[in-house]
Design a protein around this motif. Structure first.
Motif, mmCIF file in Angstrom:
data_model
loop_
_atom_site.group_PDB
_atom_site.id
_atom_site.type_symbol
_atom_site.label_atom_id
_atom_site.label_comp_id
_atom_site.label_asym_id
_atom_site.label_seq_id
_atom_site.Cartn_x
_atom_site.Cartn_y
_atom_site.Cartn_z
ATOM 1 N N SER A 199 -48.248 -121.829 -4.658
ATOM 2 C CA SER A 199 -48.494 -122.768 -5.744
ATOM 3 C C SER A 199 -49.929 -123.266 -5.730
ATOM 4 O O SER A 199 -50.247 -124.234 -6.412
ATOM 5 N N GLY A 200 -50.775 -122.649 -4.921
ATOM 6 C CA GLY A 200 -52.169 -123.035 -4.903
ATOM 7 C C GLY A 200 -52.414 -124.383 -4.254
ATOM 8 O O GLY A 200 -53.215 -125.170 -4.734
ATOM 9 N N ARG A 201 -51.724 -124.629 -3.158
ATOM 10 C CA ARG A 201 -51.938 -125.887 -2.443
ATOM 11 C C ARG A 201 -52.870 -125.661 -1.265
ATOM 12 O O ARG A 201 -52.811 -124.627 -0.615
ATOM 13 N N LYS B 82 -56.050 -118.832 -5.285
ATOM 14 C CA LYS B 82 -55.356 -119.601 -6.315
ATOM 15 C C LYS B 82 -55.345 -118.830 -7.633
ATOM 16 O O LYS B 82 -54.329 -118.792 -8.331
ATOM 17 N N SER B 110 -43.593 -129.325 -10.592
ATOM 18 C CA SER B 110 -44.743 -130.233 -10.681
ATOM 19 C C SER B 110 -45.873 -129.782 -9.761
ATOM 20 O O SER B 110 -47.038 -130.080 -10.018
ATOM 21 N N MET B 111 -45.518 -129.020 -8.704
ATOM 22 C CA MET B 111 -46.584 -128.486 -7.863
ATOM 23 C C MET B 111 -47.431 -127.494 -8.653
ATOM 24 O O MET B 111 -48.661 -127.475 -8.531
ATOM 25 N N ILE B 112 -46.764 -126.669 -9.447
ATOM 26 C CA ILE B 112 -47.499 -125.725 -10.302
ATOM 27 C C ILE B 112 -48.378 -126.502 -11.278
ATOM 28 O O ILE B 112 -49.546 -126.179 -11.495
ATOM 29 N N SER B 114 -49.668 -129.556 -11.051
ATOM 30 C CA SER B 114 -50.847 -130.227 -10.496
ATOM 31 C C SER B 114 -51.904 -129.223 -10.061
ATOM 32 O O SER B 114 -53.087 -129.537 -10.048
ATOM 33 N N SER B 115 -51.485 -128.006 -9.699
ATOM 34 C CA SER B 115 -52.487 -127.026 -9.280
ATOM 35 C C SER B 115 -53.121 -126.297 -10.465
ATOM 36 O O SER B 115 -54.304 -126.011 -10.453
ATOM 37 N N TYR B 116 -52.287 -125.966 -11.462
ATOM 38 C CA TYR B 116 -52.781 -125.059 -12.481
ATOM 39 C C TYR B 116 -52.927 -125.689 -13.875
ATOM 40 O O TYR B 116 -53.676 -125.193 -14.695
#
Lengths: 303, 303, 317
Positions: A199-201, B82, B110-112, B114-116
């Motif tokens: 998820s790009g964390r 990423k 929500s992880m997706i 906030s990252s993307y």
């Protein structure tokens, strides 16, 4: 008046067992409320903390001021009596408790931060990073901590409480690092950690938001143990005369009592309060820890 | 689109990393858009390692993995990875371990975000999530705002696929995604992969189960001890297995309407023609393939 | 008749109430019968297997009786069960060896187990070697440690170990599920051979894999949400199931060689009901395409054909 806890209308909203998402939380609370070790341990710790925090507010003189008659046993005016020089032991006790808590918090806190950081990074990154950090941990672990502390503290001119706590913190983190590392090692292989990477964390966010919360109980217990350890080490240093200069702490009180032959003179009110304070604090910390372990660890729960 | 060429993975094991464990040996394969490729193998065949290497979760030892022309096996740095994950995503075997148990299940969405998609408005984001949930045929009412333990394995796996669909992915690595699901929900997830294929997605489907491997896939790759034993159009591989190992596997799979005895009898009645397998010299760690019929390859025999 | 289970009810105790894991299960197991016990996770199949040998701390025997070779099996009484365990009823679990002490050699572990059950190891040593050879193992494995064995070898050793005293009933709980297909086949075939040679009188083979059951079992019992849905000879269950759940379950299984282009299979919509507060009436009715009013009554398990039992109002009587 339907928002009174326990009133029929108030409990209806969130009480259905299936709807409660916080099943784990409520289950933990269920066991926490029924665990005598946890209740007794935290009760004593909180009482001592309250005394240390609130007590000094009611005393209008400093702990080391010569206020009263000399060598008085406990009385209604001086609750814990006075020293050979007429210092109020109750005042020393409450200020001492305060500084003991501060040492524990600072020393334990520094050890906790260093230990968990090293442990998390080593466990999560693995490979070369892990090997280097592991070596560092092992080196600090085999250093004879007390001896290093005595040498270091004796050499430093400024023997403040903060410096003392700093040294305690910097020498007592290794076992916490090892414990955290082994936990992080297993958690890092969980699929949700991989998913967070996908998820790009960033690494530090994965550690703080994916791995750490899953071992929060473990971290709390580590901190308590480090806290207790720091209090004990500080008391030891104070007792051999390496405590903060001009300050007051339970260890220093013991040192003074010993130095002025309180035991031989039968002045039990001088050495019993600080001794009992340290024993009670550290002892109840450990009892609290065992209680927490029983609450968090389903295998130890008694149904 | 995805192209693996001469990919090797060697682990160093033993006390000083002296011994070598060859997990993946000289693997060449491609996944085109709108194509499902099954990687079939028993435990230790290297199938999951290949999936993890494609996802950049495990480094490759040698060879290259190219995605849309660019070598992705050596991308370093957070932002490059990423960007890669914007187009390539994965779903893993254990749905319960893919969700962090202490958070609600929709946190993976929500992880997706906030990252993307940090810029996207709440309403737009909600529409996007609902669309993705609709694609995986879930009812948002049933799955949103719940904890992982309140959902079934099938629902969780579909949520994870929906999560991947939030990004504009071209390739999905599905690592044993149905092996932990019940028979009655497995087929729905498989059908969903079929739908995604229709939409032009390339899918690398990793499985140990031959009867599931063929249901959705266009091409099948049978792996043994890290090397490709047989690769070709699914129908040809299952109807006319050329490698002795593939034949052995197929004769051991429990089938629904044919007993093992019947399968053995059939094999004995029509013994398959032997094909010449490629051979390599001792110490050579390559694993050449021979094209026996169009697009249908056999690899080396390892014992 | 080896085993006769009558209206067995076993509940799990949890903080939120009783989970009705087994809610009135009745069936017979004939001499020499291998019964496959199939169903989805949470249907009670593992609970049934466990109940026959040992109730763990949270399991409570609520009702029902179990008879083995005419004797009553006191499953609620942990101590009274001891003479039955291993001598009469034995178990092959999924990961038996991995749970055992890795620092003990296998031979020593078997000796300890035998002594704990009051058997002199020397009296069965000869038979132990013979049976190890029968399942294709060198008797030398007795001098090895568990980690030196592959998964298939471990399961075979456990199987030999579990059946050394010729028990009446062997319960295999997902015994081959963790194995690779080729090993799975040989272990499953050894199990059938043990039955053929009379080392075990009958067997309950718990699995989620219906196609595996079809390969080795004589009869198949399908469970759903703590109750029996259908029990019949294996080929009948596969080729002519009558209960709608069994039909849909079999219809959802892809076969070797079928692809989406041939035919698109469908799963069963919905999820199994929670057993904390199980629904009334037929437990499958919410997912059943042919459910009607009468399904609000619990359907009894009736014999619709000789040897073919089903619990559904629609299967005719």
């Amino acid at each position: 008046m339907s928002n009174i806890p326990g009133a029929p209308g108030a409990t209806d909203t969130g009480g259905a067992p299936d709807a409660s998402g916080e099943r784990k939380v409520s289950e933990t609370l269920h066991f926490a409320r029924r665990n005598p070790k946890l209740l007794i341990g935290s009760g004593i710790v909180l009482t001592l903390l309250a005394i240390g925090l609130v007590g000094p507010l009611f005393i209008d003189h400093g702990p080391n001021v010569y206020v009263g008659p000399q060598s008085q046993p406990p009385s209604s005016e001086y609750w814990m009596g006075t020293t050979t020089f007429g210092q109020d032991i109750w005042a020393q006790f409450v200020y001492g408790l305060r500084s003991t808590f501060l040492t524990g918090l600072l020393g334990g806190g520094i050890a906790f931060i260093v230990g968990t950081t090293v442990g998390f990074v080593a466990g999560y990154k693995g490979g070369v990073v892990d090997e280097i950090l592991n070596m560092l941990t092992n080196v600090v672990l085999v250093l004879p901590g007390m001896v290093v502390l005595i040498v270091a503290v004796a050499y430093l001119d400024v023997r403040g409480l903060v410096v003392q706590a700093l040294f305690i913190g910097l020498t007592s983190w290794p076992w916490a690092a090892r414990a955290v590392r082994s936990q992080a090692l297993t958690l890092a292989t969980r699929d949700y950690v991989d998913l967070a990477r996908l998820s790009g964390r960033r690494t530090w966010r994965i550690i703080t938001s994916e791995i750490a919360p899953n071992m929060s109980s473990y971290l709390v217990m580590s901190f308590i143990l480090l806290f207790g350890g720091a209090v004990l080490i500080a008391a030891g240093l104070d007792f051999i005369g390496l405590g903060p200069a001009g300050g007051v702490s339970l260890g220093l009180m013991l040192e003074n009592a010993g130095g002025w032959s309180a035991l031989q003179l039968g002045m039990w009110w001088w050495f019993v309060p600080p001794g009992a304070g340290i024993t009670l604090l550290v002892g109840s910390m450990y009892i609290l820890n065992v209680g927490l372990d029983e609450v968090f660890n389903p295998k130890l729960r008694e149904l | 689109m995805l192209e693996l060429s001469h990919v090797h993975k060697v682990y160093r094991v033993g006390a000083f990393g002296g011994a070598k464990l060859r997990a993946v040996r000289d693997v060449n394969l491609t996944v085109k858009p709108g194509e499902v490729v099954s990687l079939i193998g028993e435990s230790g065949s290297g199938k999951s390692t290949i999936g993890k290497m494609v996802l950049g979760l495990t480094r490759i030892s040698s060879g290259s993995i190219r995605f849309e022309g660019a070598d992705v096996s050596r991308i370093r740095g957070f932002s490059a990875k990423k960007e890669y994950y914007r187009r390539v995503q994965g779903v893993f075997q254990d749905p319960f371990s893919s969700f962090n148990p202490i958070f609600k299940a929709d946190r993976v969405f929500s992880m997706i975000r906030s990252s993307y998609f940090p810029e996207m408005s709440d309403a737009d984001w909600r529409d996007k999530v609902l669309a993705a949930i609709g694609t995986v045929r879930l009812d948002p009412e049933n799955v949103l705002n719940k904890y992982p333990h309140q959902l079934s394995g099938g629902q969780l796996q579909r949520l994870l696929i929906a999560r991947a669909l939030l990004l504009d992915i071209k390739l999905l690595v599905a690592d044993e995604i149905i092996s932990m699901l019940d028979a009655s929900t497995r087929i729905d997830v498989l059908n969903l992969l079929g739908d995604l294929k229709e939409r032009g997605l390339g899918i690398l489907f990793v499985t140990h189960d031959l009867s599931l491997g063929n249901y959705v896939s266009d091409r099948s790759v049978i792996l043994r001890k890290g090397a490709i034993a047989e690769m070709g159009p699914t129908r040809r591989v299952f109807e006319n297995p050329l490698h002795p190992y593939s034949r052995h596997l197929l004769s051991c799979v429990p089938q629904l309407h044919r007993t093992w005895a019947e399968v053995d009898a059939e094999l004995a009645a029509n013994p398959p023609e032997d094909v010449e397998l490629p051979t390599v010299a001792d110490g050579d760690d390559s694993a050449p393939l021979v094209e026996v019929e169009k697009g249908h390859f056999v690899g080396i025999d390892q014992n | 008749m080896t085993l006769r289970v009558n209206d067995l009810k076993v509940y799990y105790q949890t903080l939120r109430g009783d989970v009705h894991a087994l809610d009135g299960v009745s069936f017979d197991l004939a001499d020499g019968e291998i019964m496959g016990l199939a169903g989805e996770s949470g249907c009670g199949k593992t609970t049934l297997g466990k109940s026959l040998i040992r109730l763990d701390g949270r399991m409570r025997h609520v009702d029902g009786t179990i008879e083995l070779d005419g004797k009553d099996v006191p499953i609620a009484d942990d101590r009274a069960m001891n003479p039955f365990r291993y001598h009469e009823i034995s178990l092959v679990p999924q990961y038996a060896m991995s749970a055992l002490n890795p620092t003990r050699k296998i031979g020593r572990m078997i000796d300890e187990l035998l002594r704990a059950r009051g058997v002199r190891p020397a009296s069965v040593a000869e038979e132990l070697r013979r049976r190890l050879e029968l399942v294709g193992l060198d008797p030398d494995v007795l001098n090895r440690f568990p980690i030196e064995l592959s998964g298939g070898m471990k399961q075979r050793v456990v199987m030999v170990m579990a059946t050394l005293l010729n028990p009446s009933l062997l319960i295999a709980d997902e015994a081959t599920s963790a194995l690779d297909v080729s090993t799975q086949r040989s272990v499953a075939e050894s199990m059938v051979e043990f039955r053929d040679r009379g080392y075990v009188k009958s067997m309950i083979f718990v699995t989620h894999d219906i196609s595996l059951v079809y390969q080795m079992a004589d009869t198949v019992m399908v469970m759903y949400a703590g109750r029996i849905a259908e029990k019949a000879p294996a080929s009948t269950i596969i080729n002519a199931p009558r209960h709608p759940y069994t039909k849909m379950l079999i219809g959802a299984l892809p076969e070797v060689g079928t692809t989406t282009e041939d035919a698109r299979l469908e799963g069963i919509p919905g999820t199994p009901p929670g057993l904390l507060n199980p629904p009334t009436g037929c437990r499958f009715k919410d997912r059943c395409p042919i459910a009607s009013e009468e399904c609000s009554e619990v359907p009894p398990l009736v014999e619709i054909d000789p040897g073919h039992w089903a619990a559904c109002w629609k299967t005719g009587r």
